[in-house]
Each structure stands twice: as structure tokens, then as C-alpha cells.
Design a protein around this motif. Sequence first.
Motif, PDB file in Angstrom:
ATOM      1  N   ALA A   1      17.637 -52.352  23.988  1.00  0.00           N
ATOM      2  CA  ALA A   1      17.061 -51.799  22.756  1.00  0.00           C
ATOM      3  C   ALA A   1      15.860 -52.607  22.297  1.00  0.00           C
ATOM      4  CB  ALA A   1      18.129 -51.770  21.664  1.00  0.00           C
ATOM      5  N   HIS A   2      15.881 -53.911  22.512  1.00  0.00           N
ATOM      6  CA  HIS A   2      14.792 -54.774  22.037  1.00  0.00           C
ATOM      7  C   HIS A   2      14.564 -55.865  23.065  1.00  0.00           C
ATOM      8  CE1 HIS A   2      12.132 -57.121  19.659  1.00  0.00           C
ATOM      9  NE2 HIS A   2      13.017 -58.007  19.255  1.00  0.00           N
ATOM     10  N   ILE A   3      13.461 -55.751  23.824  1.00  0.00           N
ATOM     11  CA  ILE A   3      13.133 -56.727  24.858  1.00  0.00           C
ATOM     12  C   ILE A   3      12.382 -57.884  24.211  1.00  0.00           C
ATOM     13  CG2 ILE A   3      11.878 -57.132  27.006  1.00  0.00           C
ATOM     14  CD1 ILE A   3      12.242 -54.175  27.650  1.00  0.00           C
ATOM     15  N   VAL A   4      12.907 -59.081  24.390  1.00  0.00           N
ATOM     16  CA  VAL A   4      12.315 -60.253  23.757  1.00  0.00           C
ATOM     17  C   VAL A   4      12.380 -61.423  24.736  1.00  0.00           C
ATOM     18  CG1 VAL A   4      14.534 -60.868  22.695  1.00  0.00           C
ATOM     19  CG2 VAL A   4      12.401 -61.764  21.722  1.00  0.00           C
ATOM     20  N   PRO A   5      11.305 -62.212  24.858  1.00  0.00           N
ATOM     21  CA  PRO A   5      11.333 -63.377  25.756  1.00  0.00           C
ATOM     22  C   PRO A   5      12.077 -64.541  25.121  1.00  0.00           C
ATOM     23  CG  PRO A   5       9.213 -63.262  24.663  1.00  0.00           C
ATOM     24  CD  PRO A   5       9.988 -62.056  24.205  1.00  0.00           C
ATOM     25  N   GLU A   6      12.101 -65.657  25.819  1.00  0.00           N
ATOM     26  CA  GLU A   6      12.697 -66.872  25.266  1.00  0.00           C
ATOM     27  C   GLU A   6      11.903 -67.341  24.053  1.00  0.00           C
ATOM     28  OE1 GLU A   6      15.736 -69.146  27.335  1.00  0.00           O
ATOM     29  OE2 GLU A   6      15.708 -67.323  26.128  1.00  0.00           O
ATOM     30  N   TRP A   7      12.540 -68.121  23.177  1.00  0.00           N
ATOM     31  CA  TRP A   7      11.953 -68.454  21.885  1.00  0.00           C
ATOM     32  C   TRP A   7      10.615 -69.177  22.006  1.00  0.00           C
ATOM     33  CZ3 TRP A   7      10.626 -73.362  20.559  1.00  0.00           C
ATOM     34  CH2 TRP A   7      11.183 -74.398  21.300  1.00  0.00           C
TER      35      TRP A   7
ATOM     36  N   HIS B   1      19.980 -65.425  24.883  1.00  0.00           N
ATOM     37  CA  HIS B   1      20.101 -64.035  24.450  1.00  0.00           C
ATOM     38  C   HIS B   1      21.367 -63.447  25.061  1.00  0.00           C
ATOM     39  CE1 HIS B   1      19.195 -59.845  23.556  1.00  0.00           C
ATOM     40  NE2 HIS B   1      18.166 -60.256  22.824  1.00  0.00           N
ATOM     41  N   PRO B   2      22.216 -62.804  24.252  1.00  0.00           N
ATOM     42  CA  PRO B   2      23.495 -62.295  24.788  1.00  0.00           C
ATOM     43  C   PRO B   2      23.329 -61.247  25.881  1.00  0.00           C
ATOM     44  CG  PRO B   2      23.096 -61.512  22.523  1.00  0.00           C
ATOM     45  CD  PRO B   2      22.099 -62.581  22.797  1.00  0.00           C
ATOM     46  N   ASP B   3      22.230 -60.490  25.865  1.00  0.00           N
ATOM     47  CA  ASP B   3      22.046 -59.459  26.892  1.00  0.00           C
ATOM     48  C   ASP B   3      21.894 -60.046  28.289  1.00  0.00           C
ATOM     49  OD1 ASP B   3      22.196 -57.581  24.951  1.00  0.00           O
ATOM     50  OD2 ASP B   3      20.200 -56.728  25.236  1.00  0.00           O
ATOM     51  N   ASN B   4      21.585 -61.337  28.373  1.00  0.00           N
ATOM     52  CA  ASN B   4      21.427 -61.929  29.697  1.00  0.00           C
ATOM     53  C   ASN B   4      22.764 -62.233  30.350  1.00  0.00           C
ATOM     54  OD1 ASN B   4      18.990 -62.154  31.052  1.00  0.00           O
ATOM     55  ND2 ASN B   4      19.087 -64.381  31.103  1.00  0.00           N
ATOM     56  N   TYR B   5      23.867 -61.994  29.653  1.00  0.00           N
ATOM     57  CA  TYR B   5      25.192 -62.090  30.256  1.00  0.00           C
ATOM     58  C   TYR B   5      25.690 -60.724  30.722  1.00  0.00           C
ATOM     59  CZ  TYR B   5      25.620 -66.989  29.043  1.00  0.00           C
ATOM     60  OH  TYR B   5      25.428 -68.342  28.979  1.00  0.00           O
ATOM     61  N   ILE B   6      24.761 -59.766  30.758  1.00  0.00           N
ATOM     62  CA  ILE B   6      25.032 -58.444  31.330  1.00  0.00           C
ATOM     63  C   ILE B   6      24.236 -58.339  32.622  1.00  0.00           C
ATOM     64  CG2 ILE B   6      24.866 -55.952  30.970  1.00  0.00           C
ATOM     65  CD1 ILE B   6      24.814 -56.507  27.954  1.00  0.00           C
TER      66      ILE B   6
ATOM     67  N   TRP C   1       8.300 -65.925  14.413  1.00  0.00           N
ATOM     68  CA  TRP C   1       9.220 -64.980  13.753  1.00  0.00           C
ATOM     69  C   TRP C   1       8.880 -63.543  14.131  1.00  0.00           C
ATOM     70  CZ3 TRP C   1       7.620 -62.387   8.832  1.00  0.00           C
ATOM     71  CH2 TRP C   1       8.614 -61.501   8.371  1.00  0.00           C
ATOM     72  N   ILE C   2       7.579 -63.228  14.175  1.00  0.00           N
ATOM     73  CA  ILE C   2       7.155 -61.875  14.540  1.00  0.00           C
ATOM     74  C   ILE C   2       7.462 -61.594  16.004  1.00  0.00           C
ATOM     75  CG2 ILE C   2       5.151 -60.353  14.775  1.00  0.00           C
ATOM     76  CD1 ILE C   2       6.073 -60.846  11.894  1.00  0.00           C
ATOM     77  N   GLY C   3       7.308 -62.626  16.862  1.00  0.00           N
ATOM     78  CA  GLY C   3       7.550 -62.427  18.283  1.00  0.00           C
ATOM     79  C   GLY C   3       8.976 -62.047  18.614  1.00  0.00           C
ATOM     80  N   LYS C   4       9.928 -62.494  17.793  1.00  0.00           N
ATOM     81  CA  LYS C   4      11.326 -62.136  18.060  1.00  0.00           C
ATOM     82  C   LYS C   4      11.777 -60.891  17.307  1.00  0.00           C
ATOM     83  CE  LYS C   4      13.870 -64.763  14.519  1.00  0.00           C
ATOM     84  NZ  LYS C   4      14.673 -63.647  14.018  1.00  0.00           N
ATOM     85  N   SER C   5      10.897 -60.356  16.456  1.00  0.00           N
ATOM     86  CA  SER C   5      11.231 -59.193  15.640  1.00  0.00           C
ATOM     87  C   SER C   5      10.864 -57.901  16.369  1.00  0.00           C
ATOM     88  CB  SER C   5      10.499 -59.263  14.288  1.00  0.00           C
ATOM     89  OG  SER C   5      10.824 -60.454  13.599  1.00  0.00           O
ATOM     90  N   PRO C   6      11.463 -56.777  15.984  1.00  0.00           N
ATOM     91  CA  PRO C   6      11.130 -55.494  16.620  1.00  0.00           C
ATOM     92  C   PRO C   6       9.676 -55.111  16.397  1.00  0.00           C
ATOM     93  CG  PRO C   6      13.159 -55.337  15.324  1.00  0.00           C
ATOM     94  CD  PRO C   6      12.540 -56.649  14.988  1.00  0.00           C
TER      95      PRO C   6
END
Length: 429
Positions: free
Chosen positions: A286-292, A272-277, A364-369
Motif C-alpha cells: 500500500a505504501h512503498i517507503v525506503p529505509e529511514w 519495516h514489517p512488510d519486509n517479513y513477508i 518526515w515527508i519521505g516516510k509519509s504517503p
Amino acid sequence: MSFPWAEHYRPHHPMMRWLDEKLPLPRLVYNAVGAGYPVPRNLNYFWNFGVLAGASLAIQIVTGIILAMHYAANGLVAFDSVEHIMRDVNSGWLIRYAHMNGASFFFIVVYIHIFRGLYYGSYKAPREMVWLLGVVIFLLMMATAFMGYVLPWGQMSFWGAQVITGFFSAIPLVGEPVRQWLLGGYAPDNDALNRFFSLHYLLPFVIAAVIMLHIWALHIPGSNNPTGVAVQGPADTVPFHPYYTAKDGFGLGVFLVLFSIMLFFAPNYLGHPDNYIPANPLATPAHIVPEWYFWPFYAILRAFTFDFLFVPAKLWGVVAMFSAIALLFFLPWIDRSPVRSANYRPAYRIAFWMLVADVAILAWIGKSPAEEPYVRIGQFAAAYYFAHFLIIVPLIARFETPKPLPNSITESVLHGEAAEAAPLGLAAE
């Protein structure tokens, strides 16, 4: 050994004979993975994934030990220490990417391994303990992966730890104390990072120990096979070495090629790109999501959106998420059909592929808003997941008419007429 026709090991070299008398390691290897371990002759390439899981764990342990030499479990410098590994340590970028993508490949292999067990009925007697230990390994993998994901201390790592540990507070009475015990405080900080790092380093060795028990339990009844028919004699088996060591070696080669392609050409594809912040407790993503690999269970967790029977929706979600895994423990007793393999169970085979599709939808739902229509689809998919194990599988086991089973593994391999012409005690080709 459960196979009475397994040849007794007799070392030929004097040195090996001396070692076998003092410390029977040669005999152990021979009987565990050598010619002394007869295996059903009809295993397909889906049986490679147990060995691939072991190889994945070895990659994770070796790369993890090297990374631990340079990582600093401190909230002020954890993110910078990861950047130091990537930029300054010799081949640090390679070790870190191998560890990061190795976790994903480990889960890919294990998910295929689990679904193979579901399809071919490997959870049925006499292999219940093999299945139960496998589920324990899966739970340990999930705990290890979650703690490892927190360690880079990026935005998604920090907020993932905040959200996931926050669900423990939904448990009445003990939930909040358990959460504070896990974190070492009221929010993720240095104490949480130190605890997660220590456990993340320790648990892979616990997984390795449980894998040894898993293999030990497997060697007592022997391996299942695509027909689900029990081994009846030497003609139904071949020695593990060289037949399946060669087959597993080919599978391992393919696995390493695919792993190398991901490692060198798309190392961040599954991240996830946010983990490079760097982690910022004051800025929520904006959207918290775990690993796939957590997406299906995260979707089940979010499926409850309203209180029911005076129980908060948050607690229902936590119970449902853990129940989704707990169901796997009881599967050997839920499915009462005497036929193991879905190749001979037409109704169960349809239900199996519907379950695969349902888990894909949950991912698919788990990674969606968390918004419509994803919430409603996730609720239906979560309901079907539980219906599969609690309603569909028991009903199929009760009313299904299976196809006729072959009389033996040899008959299924030689297609009936050729098996009748084969002499008894024929050595496997």
C-alpha cells in the motif's frame, strides 16, 4: 606531516627497531594515531564521530562476512535463507540484527559527522579534499545500503528495488539501458539479486579504502577545531595518544551501549514489517517507503509532481535527488566566508539550524504517503534545501559580520587573560 614539531619516532625495543627499519608499520601507527600526531587541544565530543564511523564499518564488515557464509542469492530461496540464519545458525539472529541495525547506526554517526562539518566549517580550505572524500564515502554508503536492503527479498525489498531502479528509466536515451544493466533484465529477479549481493559484499572494502584516503588527506592539514583558528604552535596541541584515544574510547563505549540497547530490546524498530513477508511481484504494498536514512532524499525525489519546460516530472525528481548530494561537493566553493566556525558566525548559525529542521521535515515527508498535505510541505522543504546552499549561504558569506576570533586555540581554551599569563611553548594540559 604538516606539524614540524611532531617528535620523530625512535623505537626502543630491538625487535620494534628491526621491524621499523624493514617495514615501518610502527612509525606509521605512531604518526597516524599515536603520540606523533598532534591534535588541537580543544576538540569536543563531536570529533568522536569519525572514529565511531570507522567502528561502525568494522561491525558491518565482520557481521557481513559471517552472513555471506549462510545467505543464498537466489530469488527462490533468499528469503528462506535469511530465516535459516535467524532460526538455525548459532547466534545467527544476533549477527543478522547487528548487521541490520549496524547500518542504521552507521548512518546516524555519519549524518552527525556531516552536520558537525557543516557547523564548524570543516569543508573550507585547506581541508577541501577531506570533505570531498567524505562525500564520496557517503555516496558509497548509500549504494551499499540500498543493495543490502534488497537482499532479504521481502515485500519492501523487492518493491523498493523496483521503484528506485525505475527512476533511472526517466533519464533520456541511456536511462532504460542503464536500468536493465543494473537489474540484469527488465525487472528485479535472480540476476538482480546476484549483482546486488556481489556489489554489496565488495563496496564496504571500497569504503574502507576511501576512508584510508580520507584519513591521509586529514593528516596533511591537520584537524579542524571548534574555533576554526589554525594551529600556531605546540601549545595549541596535544598528542592524539593518550588524550584523544581515551576520549574516543569513552565515546565508543557510549556508542556500544546504545547499540546494544537497540540490538537486544528493539531490533526491528527501525525496520519495516512488510519486509517479513516474502517478495510477491503480483502484490504491490500500500505504501512503498525506503529505509529511514533515505527519507530526506526520497522526499526531494517525490517533490516534483508536474512536467516543467517539456521535461517530465519524474526526470526532474531524479535530477533534484542527485543534485541534493552534488551540492555538497561544491560547498567549499559556495561558502566564501573566511571564518570557519558557526560559533563566530551568528547569521550562518541560524541558517544551519534551519537546515537541520528542514532535513528533519524532509525525512518526515519521505516516510509519509504521497498525498496532501505531505506533497505540498515536501515541495516547500525541498525548495528551501536548495535555497540554503545556492542562495542563503552565499549571501550570508557576503554580508555577514562575524564575531571577533580568538588569537589562538590556547587563548580560547584559557579564556584570554589566563592565556596571556601562560608561558610560550606551554605543554597542553
